[in-house]
Design a protein around this motif. Structure first.
Motif, PDB file in Angstrom:
ATOM      1  N   ASN A 167       0.834  -1.195   0.000  1.00  0.00           N
ATOM      2  CA  ASN A 167       0.000   0.000   0.000  1.00  0.00           C
ATOM      3  C   ASN A 167       0.874   1.252   0.000  1.00  0.00           C
ATOM      4  O   ASN A 167       1.599   1.503   0.974  1.00  0.00           O
ATOM      5  CB  ASN A 167      -0.910   0.001   1.235  1.00  0.00           C
ATOM      6  CG  ASN A 167      -1.830   1.201   1.255  1.00  0.00           C
ATOM      7  OD1 ASN A 167      -2.314   1.638   0.216  1.00  0.00           O
ATOM      8  ND2 ASN A 167      -2.069   1.749   2.440  1.00  0.00           N
ATOM      9  N   PRO A 168       0.825   2.073  -1.059  1.00  0.00           N
ATOM     10  CA  PRO A 168       1.662   3.283  -1.105  1.00  0.00           C
ATOM     11  C   PRO A 168       1.358   4.285   0.001  1.00  0.00           C
ATOM     12  O   PRO A 168       2.215   5.116   0.320  1.00  0.00           O
ATOM     13  CB  PRO A 168       1.337   3.877  -2.485  1.00  0.00           C
ATOM     14  CG  PRO A 168       0.861   2.716  -3.299  1.00  0.00           C
ATOM     15  CD  PRO A 168       0.111   1.848  -2.326  1.00  0.00           C
ATOM     16  N   SER A 169       0.140   4.221   0.582  1.00  0.00           N
ATOM     17  CA  SER A 169      -0.208   5.173   1.644  1.00  0.00           C
ATOM     18  C   SER A 169       0.105   4.633   3.030  1.00  0.00           C
ATOM     19  O   SER A 169      -0.378   5.152   4.037  1.00  0.00           O
ATOM     20  CB  SER A 169      -1.685   5.582   1.540  1.00  0.00           C
ATOM     21  OG  SER A 169      -2.536   4.453   1.454  1.00  0.00           O
ATOM     22  N   GLY A 170       0.911   3.565   3.103  1.00  0.00           N
ATOM     23  CA  GLY A 170       1.442   3.102   4.375  1.00  0.00           C
ATOM     24  C   GLY A 170       0.569   2.099   5.101  1.00  0.00           C
ATOM     25  O   GLY A 170      -0.301   1.454   4.501  1.00  0.00           O
ATOM     26  N   GLY A 223      -7.482   3.230   3.129  1.00  0.00           N
ATOM     27  CA  GLY A 223      -7.067   4.347   3.958  1.00  0.00           C
ATOM     28  C   GLY A 223      -5.892   3.951   4.827  1.00  0.00           C
ATOM     29  O   GLY A 223      -5.944   2.957   5.548  1.00  0.00           O
ATOM     30  N   GLY A 224      -4.817   4.727   4.753  1.00  0.00           N
ATOM     31  CA  GLY A 224      -3.609   4.398   5.493  1.00  0.00           C
ATOM     32  C   GLY A 224      -3.128   5.551   6.356  1.00  0.00           C
ATOM     33  O   GLY A 224      -3.812   6.563   6.517  1.00  0.00           O
ATOM     34  N   HIS A 225      -1.949   5.390   6.896  1.00  0.00           N
ATOM     35  CA  HIS A 225      -1.375   6.420   7.760  1.00  0.00           C
ATOM     36  C   HIS A 225      -1.024   7.680   6.981  1.00  0.00           C
ATOM     37  O   HIS A 225      -0.949   8.767   7.566  1.00  0.00           O
ATOM     38  CB  HIS A 225      -0.116   5.883   8.445  1.00  0.00           C
ATOM     39  CG  HIS A 225      -0.417   4.953   9.576  1.00  0.00           C
ATOM     40  ND1 HIS A 225       0.481   4.706  10.606  1.00  0.00           N
ATOM     41  CD2 HIS A 225      -1.509   4.200   9.860  1.00  0.00           C
ATOM     42  CE1 HIS A 225      -0.055   3.850  11.466  1.00  0.00           C
ATOM     43  NE2 HIS A 225      -1.248   3.522  11.027  1.00  0.00           N
ATOM     44  N   ASN A 226      -0.813   7.549   5.671  1.00  0.00           N
ATOM     45  CA  ASN A 226      -0.329   8.682   4.884  1.00  0.00           C
ATOM     46  C   ASN A 226      -1.272   9.096   3.760  1.00  0.00           C
ATOM     47  O   ASN A 226      -0.860   9.811   2.847  1.00  0.00           O
ATOM     48  CB  ASN A 226       1.050   8.352   4.288  1.00  0.00           C
ATOM     49  CG  ASN A 226       2.047   7.930   5.346  1.00  0.00           C
ATOM     50  OD1 ASN A 226       2.167   8.564   6.376  1.00  0.00           O
ATOM     51  ND2 ASN A 226       2.755   6.829   5.096  1.00  0.00           N
TER      52      ASN A 226
END
Length: 394
Positions: free
Chosen positions: A201-204, A219-222
């Protein structure tokens, strides 16, 4: 309800630039030095609505006694076949029956709690196959099938499984290890196996996932990453300085909540059409749920926050209907719409579980029509390893 995107704001692969902030998805962005800004952290009824207490349109039907339920915080809830399932930090899975009793509305245990071996961080009920999937803090996924009765242990993630969903008979899991895994059913064994390599996941680290138009929103950390499931490749990422805590799909639009209290709405292309900054006392997001008001017949989004607060907003105007407190200083961890008569459940960091119901002003709940979502209880059979095992089965 209809939201029509205005076409402004960045879509996928455009760096995630912010859209103008409006009062609602149709409003123009505020401009000019004369615009008043709500000061973060200051009580403001215009920002979060009136406090909904006794005599209001919101009625609390049930407050679980401290002698019942989880020994620690409740992380997640789901509902299936008329039963409520809760997973907690105490490494236990509870199964609840609900309904009216001579003493009023009650939640009663369907069976003894099931030891999971690790904190339960996510739950998913798949109705057509009767599978209950439980994501654990140690990265394992445990599955329980109701018919035929069987269990699965899926291993692969290295950290907590924060989100689970089923799409086209494929189990999709998102983890704090920053990967998404796809699990398919093996027709020979009837169990599940990992399909291919995990998706990075590119968004962490992953906090939440939601399907919309055959695309997987993560939905991620970034920020938020959109995956094309036909190619298993990311379409693009909407970066954010704050963690994404929740995703809710509504009629072709995606609503996202952020750790700092911000709320954004995106169209299917990833263009941001609405943004609500932290305002008043709404400066955190820890849980989110979409539901219909049974009297006003309007969709609402319920945003759970730190310290036990929940604020409800009418859609599409995004007008605050009001706020209330579940248990003081117990962060709201889960909100569950039971899709009947305006009823919903809440769960908190202190192990609290409550049942609320929307109705008319004056505390009159909506009785609703049709079959109750809570089927009659099956009694308290001795269940140790599976919530679906016959009484006395170890």
């Amino acid at each position: 309800m209809s939201w029509e995107g205005k076409g402004y704001g960045a879509g996928w692969n455009r760096g995630g630039a912010s859209a103008p902030v409006g009062r609602n998805p149709f409003a123009s962005a505020p401009s000019g030095p004369g615009q008043q800004q709500c000061q973060v952290g200051v009580p403001d009824e215009a920002a979060t609505g009136p406090m909904l207490g006794k005599g209001s349109e919101l009625q609390r039907l049930y407050n679980m006694p401290p002698t019942m339920g989880h020994d620690g915080g409740v992380n997640c809830m789901t509902m299936g076949d008329g039963k409520v399932y809760t997973g907690g930090r105490d490494e236990k899975l509870f199964v609840w029956n609900a309904g009216q009793t001579p003493n009023g509305f009650q939640l009663t245990q369907d069976c003894p709690p099931i030891a999971m071996g690790s904190s339960v961080t996510s739950l998913c009920w798949e109705d057509s196959s009767k599978w209950l999937f439980c994501g654990l803090w140690n990265g394992e996924i445990r599955g329980f099938c109701k018919s035929p009765i069987k269990e699965e242990r899926l291993q692969g993630h290295r950290r907590s499984v924060a989100s689970l969903l089923v799409h086209s008979s494929v189990l999709i899991s998102g983890s704090n290890d920053g990967t998404v895994r796809l699990w398919t059913c093996n027709p020979q064994t009837g169990g599940f196996q990992c399909h291919g390599n995990p998706l990075t996941n590119p968004s962490g680290p992953v906090n939440c996932m939601k399907m919309m138009n055959d695309s997987l929103w993560v939905g991620g950390h970034n920020g938020i990453t959109n995956f094309d499931l036909s190619t298993l490749q990311p379409k693009g990422t909407l970066p954010s300085q704050h963690q994404v805590t929740g995703l809710v799909e509504c009629q072709g639009f995606m609503l996202a909540t952020y750790r700092n209290g911000e709320i954004k709405i995106f169209d299917a292309s990833g263009s941001e059409i609405f943004s609500r900054p932290p305002a008043g006392e709404h400066t955190s997001n820890t849980a989110v749920e979409m539901m219909m008001h049974p009297v006003a017949n309007k969709p609402m989004v319920l945003c759970g926050q730190q310290f036990g607060y929940i604020t409800a907003y009418d859609l599409p105007e995004f007008r605050p209907r009001g706020s209330f407190v579940c248990k003081d200083r117990s962060d709201t961890k889960a909100i569950l719409d039971v899709k009947s008569g305006g009823m919903f459940l809440t769960a908190g960091f202190h192990g609290d579980i409550m049942v609320f119901q929307w109705g008319a002003p004056g505390g009159q709940g909506c009785q609703g029509t049709g079959v109750s979502p809570f089927a009659p209880g099956a009694g308290g059979g001795m269940v140790a390893s599976s919530p679906f095992a016959p009484s006395g089965m170890a």
